[in-house]
Scaffold this motif. Structure first.
Motif, PDB file in Angstrom:
ATOM      1  N   ALA A 158       0.829  -1.210   0.000  1.00  0.00           N
ATOM      2  CA  ALA A 158       0.000   0.000   0.000  1.00  0.00           C
ATOM      3  C   ALA A 158       0.859   1.255   0.000  1.00  0.00           C
ATOM      4  O   ALA A 158       0.594   2.222  -0.738  1.00  0.00           O
ATOM      5  CB  ALA A 158      -0.931  -0.012   1.211  1.00  0.00           C
ATOM      6  N   LEU A 159       1.911   1.248   0.844  1.00  0.00           N
ATOM      7  CA  LEU A 159       2.798   2.409   0.893  1.00  0.00           C
ATOM      8  C   LEU A 159       3.513   2.616  -0.437  1.00  0.00           C
ATOM      9  O   LEU A 159       3.655   3.750  -0.919  1.00  0.00           O
ATOM     10  CB  LEU A 159       3.806   2.225   2.026  1.00  0.00           C
ATOM     11  N   SER A 160       3.943   1.519  -1.048  1.00  0.00           N
ATOM     12  CA  SER A 160       4.609   1.625  -2.348  1.00  0.00           C
ATOM     13  C   SER A 160       3.657   2.168  -3.408  1.00  0.00           C
ATOM     14  O   SER A 160       4.034   2.995  -4.249  1.00  0.00           O
ATOM     15  CB  SER A 160       5.152   0.258  -2.774  1.00  0.00           C
ATOM     16  N   ALA A 161       2.400   1.692  -3.359  1.00  0.00           N
ATOM     17  CA  ALA A 161       1.418   2.188  -4.330  1.00  0.00           C
ATOM     18  C   ALA A 161       1.179   3.679  -4.157  1.00  0.00           C
ATOM     19  O   ALA A 161       1.053   4.434  -5.138  1.00  0.00           O
ATOM     20  CB  ALA A 161       0.109   1.416  -4.184  1.00  0.00           C
ATOM     21  N   ILE A 162       1.114   4.124  -2.895  1.00  0.00           N
ATOM     22  CA  ILE A 162       0.909   5.552  -2.639  1.00  0.00           C
ATOM     23  C   ILE A 162       2.088   6.364  -3.157  1.00  0.00           C
ATOM     24  O   ILE A 162       1.924   7.406  -3.808  1.00  0.00           O
ATOM     25  CB  ILE A 162       0.686   5.792  -1.134  1.00  0.00           C
ATOM     26  N   LEU A 163       3.310   5.889  -2.879  1.00  0.00           N
ATOM     27  CA  LEU A 163       4.496   6.611  -3.335  1.00  0.00           C
ATOM     28  C   LEU A 163       4.581   6.651  -4.855  1.00  0.00           C
ATOM     29  O   LEU A 163       4.872   7.695  -5.455  1.00  0.00           O
ATOM     30  CB  LEU A 163       5.755   5.959  -2.749  1.00  0.00           C
ATOM     31  N   VAL A 164       4.304   5.514  -5.488  1.00  0.00           N
ATOM     32  CA  VAL A 164       4.381   5.468  -6.951  1.00  0.00           C
ATOM     33  C   VAL A 164       3.314   6.354  -7.581  1.00  0.00           C
ATOM     34  O   VAL A 164       3.576   7.092  -8.545  1.00  0.00           O
ATOM     35  CB  VAL A 164       4.252   4.016  -7.443  1.00  0.00           C
ATOM     36  N   SER A 165       2.084   6.298  -7.029  1.00  0.00           N
ATOM     37  CA  SER A 165       1.021   7.148  -7.580  1.00  0.00           C
ATOM     38  C   SER A 165       1.347   8.621  -7.394  1.00  0.00           C
ATOM     39  O   SER A 165       1.069   9.448  -8.276  1.00  0.00           O
ATOM     40  CB  SER A 165      -0.312   6.807  -6.914  1.00  0.00           C
ATOM     41  N   GLY A 166       1.945   8.972  -6.241  1.00  0.00           N
ATOM     42  CA  GLY A 166       2.349  10.367  -6.035  1.00  0.00           C
ATOM     43  C   GLY A 166       3.411  10.805  -7.021  1.00  0.00           C
ATOM     44  O   GLY A 166       3.366  11.919  -7.558  1.00  0.00           O
TER      45      GLY A 166
ATOM     46  N   LEU B 240       3.928   9.502 -10.012  1.00  0.00           N
ATOM     47  CA  LEU B 240       3.302   9.603 -11.331  1.00  0.00           C
ATOM     48  C   LEU B 240       2.473  10.872 -11.456  1.00  0.00           C
ATOM     49  O   LEU B 240       2.452  11.518 -12.512  1.00  0.00           O
ATOM     50  CB  LEU B 240       2.436   8.368 -11.589  1.00  0.00           C
ATOM     51  N   TRP B 241       1.777  11.222 -10.360  1.00  0.00           N
ATOM     52  CA  TRP B 241       0.962  12.440 -10.400  1.00  0.00           C
ATOM     53  C   TRP B 241       1.843  13.675 -10.558  1.00  0.00           C
ATOM     54  O   TRP B 241       1.545  14.566 -11.360  1.00  0.00           O
ATOM     55  CB  TRP B 241       0.138  12.536  -9.123  1.00  0.00           C
ATOM     56  N   ARG B 242       2.952  13.731  -9.795  1.00  0.00           N
ATOM     57  CA  ARG B 242       3.860  14.870  -9.919  1.00  0.00           C
ATOM     58  C   ARG B 242       4.486  14.920 -11.305  1.00  0.00           C
ATOM     59  O   ARG B 242       4.669  15.993 -11.882  1.00  0.00           O
ATOM     60  CB  ARG B 242       4.941  14.792  -8.839  1.00  0.00           C
ATOM     61  N   GLU B 243       4.802  13.755 -11.851  1.00  0.00           N
ATOM     62  CA  GLU B 243       5.373  13.726 -13.195  1.00  0.00           C
ATOM     63  C   GLU B 243       4.358  14.203 -14.228  1.00  0.00           C
ATOM     64  O   GLU B 243       4.702  14.945 -15.153  1.00  0.00           O
ATOM     65  CB  GLU B 243       5.834  12.306 -13.524  1.00  0.00           C
ATOM     66  N   GLN B 244       3.098  13.805 -14.043  1.00  0.00           N
ATOM     67  CA  GLN B 244       2.060  14.254 -14.970  1.00  0.00           C
ATOM     68  C   GLN B 244       1.852  15.758 -14.878  1.00  0.00           C
ATOM     69  O   GLN B 244       1.682  16.438 -15.899  1.00  0.00           O
ATOM     70  CB  GLN B 244       0.751  13.520 -14.669  1.00  0.00           C
ATOM     71  N   VAL B 245       1.876  16.287 -13.649  1.00  0.00           N
ATOM     72  CA  VAL B 245       1.739  17.733 -13.478  1.00  0.00           C
ATOM     73  C   VAL B 245       2.901  18.467 -14.132  1.00  0.00           C
ATOM     74  O   VAL B 245       2.722  19.503 -14.790  1.00  0.00           O
ATOM     75  CB  VAL B 245       1.633  18.081 -11.978  1.00  0.00           C
ATOM     76  N   GLN B 246       4.112  17.935 -13.967  1.00  0.00           N
ATOM     77  CA  GLN B 246       5.284  18.566 -14.566  1.00  0.00           C
ATOM     78  C   GLN B 246       5.201  18.534 -16.091  1.00  0.00           C
ATOM     79  O   GLN B 246       5.526  19.515 -16.767  1.00  0.00           O
ATOM     80  CB  GLN B 246       6.555  17.857 -14.081  1.00  0.00           C
ATOM     81  N   ILE B 247       4.754  17.403 -16.637  1.00  0.00           N
ATOM     82  CA  ILE B 247       4.607  17.307 -18.093  1.00  0.00           C
ATOM     83  C   ILE B 247       3.562  18.299 -18.591  1.00  0.00           C
ATOM     84  O   ILE B 247       3.754  18.976 -19.608  1.00  0.00           O
ATOM     85  CB  ILE B 247       4.233  15.867 -18.496  1.00  0.00           C
ATOM     86  N   ARG B 248       2.453  18.409 -17.844  1.00  0.00           N
ATOM     87  CA  ARG B 248       1.403  19.355 -18.245  1.00  0.00           C
ATOM     88  C   ARG B 248       1.911  20.794 -18.167  1.00  0.00           C
ATOM     89  O   ARG B 248       1.590  21.626 -19.024  1.00  0.00           O
ATOM     90  CB  ARG B 248       0.184  19.172 -17.338  1.00  0.00           C
TER      91      ARG B 248
END
Length: 365
Positions: free
Chosen positions: A28-36, A38-46
């Motif tokens: 669960a912790l790994s999923a949270i870290l990975v999703s965070g 990915l979200w930051r990477e998506q925001v940076q790409i946008r």
């Protein structure tokens, strides 16, 4: 009474349960870290995409501005000494796809502008009353109030239902701001000229430069240093003006870098009635209606038209009226996918060479 004892759970089974829980927590912790991440990477790409789109929209806006300057120069070459509303510059551009423009000139990459739209218009800045005219330089190095222009501005205020006493207050505020400007002695003939013999530092015009502005400099200057007027919104710094008054004045008033005459070929009736003493609004409207059939070639034509509109005694400074324009406001809007650039640019056109240069550009937020 028979007592039954439940057999104790074996130690290996308890350890296996704890291991499963720990593994679930780690997953669960790994999923949270990975999703965070990915979200930051998506925001940076946008964010990078938005910056790219905005940069592309700004380049399109610059290209459209250069095209507009070419129109102004071409118009000056074909109609030298005359600026009237029937010129090519006076035709606004409705919201149009950029690919339509590129296709007309045979650009092979015209379809790349399919998601880009441009629109805009050119406005004669000298069709309005220039507040810079309220202060003149009758003697080199001295800023004096222009009584005739103050009276013209007073008439304009009264025509719009505003207290005419604010005209002198505006002139005083303008002069106080110009005293701190390095370009306060510019003239229309040479907008870039600055008198090197005049002191430039301090609110009172003294040469009191300092390495600590706001500390040492404030001890020797006036307690309140008004800002220089750069636009119609600067009138809010003049006591007595309200946002509602500014909204009424905006179509008829401007602030240009130098003193300028009013272009009688393009000025609205309210401005014409204000700058011509003894002329009421109805006569000015008749003057404008006559102007729609034929434009004026010189100031002599203007004087004849004023007499035809009912002005019997023409008492005004002919240097304050003209049929040509040097300052233009270019309003342009570019829509490029998600990016939008809405910019207003002041352009100066030389009366002799017809070359143009950008005075300032402001983005509308």
């Amino acid at each position: 009474m028979i007592t039954r004892f439940r057999p104790a759970r074996s130690k290996p089974a308890a350890q296996r349960g704890a291991a499963i829980i720990s593994a679930l927590l780690v997953v669960a912790l790994s999923a949270i870290l990975v999703s965070g991440m990915l979200w930051r990477e998506q925001v940076q790409i946008r964010r990078i995409e938005n910056q790219r789109l905005l940069a592309q929209a700004q380049w399109v806006s610059r290209g459209a501005l250069d095209w507009t300057r070419l129109i102004l120069r071409s118009e000056g070459d074909t109609s030298a000494g005359i600026t009237y509303l029937g010129g090519v510059w006076g035709v606004p551009i409705a919201r149009t796809r950029l690919s339509d423009f590129l296709g007309q000139i045979g650009e092979v990459r015209a379809q790349e502008g399919g998601a880009t739209y441009i629109s805009g218009s050119i406005e004669d800045a000298q069709a309005k009353f220039n507040l810079r005219n309220l202060v003149s330089t009758a003697v080199p190095g001295a800023l004096t109030l222009n009584a005739q222009q103050i009276q013209s501005f007073q008439r304009l205020l009264q025509l719009l239902g505003i207290n005419g006493q604010l005209a002198k207050n505006t002139a005083l505020q303008l002069r106080a701001g110009l005293r701190q400007s390095a370009t306060r002695f510019q003239t229309a003939a040479n907008p870039a000229t600055v008198d090197p013999t005049q002191p430039q530092g301090g609110a009172t015009g003294g040469g009191n430069y300092t390495d600590q502005p706001g500390l040492e400099d404030a001890d020797e200057n006036a307690p309140v240093a008004p800002l220089q007027m750069t636009g119609v919104d600067s009138l809010l710094d003049v006591p007595g003006f309200t946002p509602e008054m500014i909204a009424r004045l905006r179509p008829f008033v401007t602030v240009l870098p130098t003193t300028t005459p009013v272009n009688m070929n393009t000025a609205p009736a309210e401005v014409v009635a204000a700058v011509v003493p003894g002329m009421n609004l109805s006569n000015a409207q008749a003057f404008v209606a006559r102007r729609e059939t034929v434009f004026f070639h010189n100031v002599g034509d203007v004087q004849l038209a004023l007499r035809g509109a009912g002005v019997q005694q023409l008492v005004f400074d002919p240097n304050q009226l003209d049929v040509n324009t040097s300052y233009f406001l270019i309003h342009g809007r570019v829509e490029h996918e998600r990016a939008e650039v809405d910019r207003t640019t002041l352009v100066y056109r030389d009366a002799l060479t017809h070359t143009t240069r950008i005075v300032w550009g402001r983005d509308q937020l």
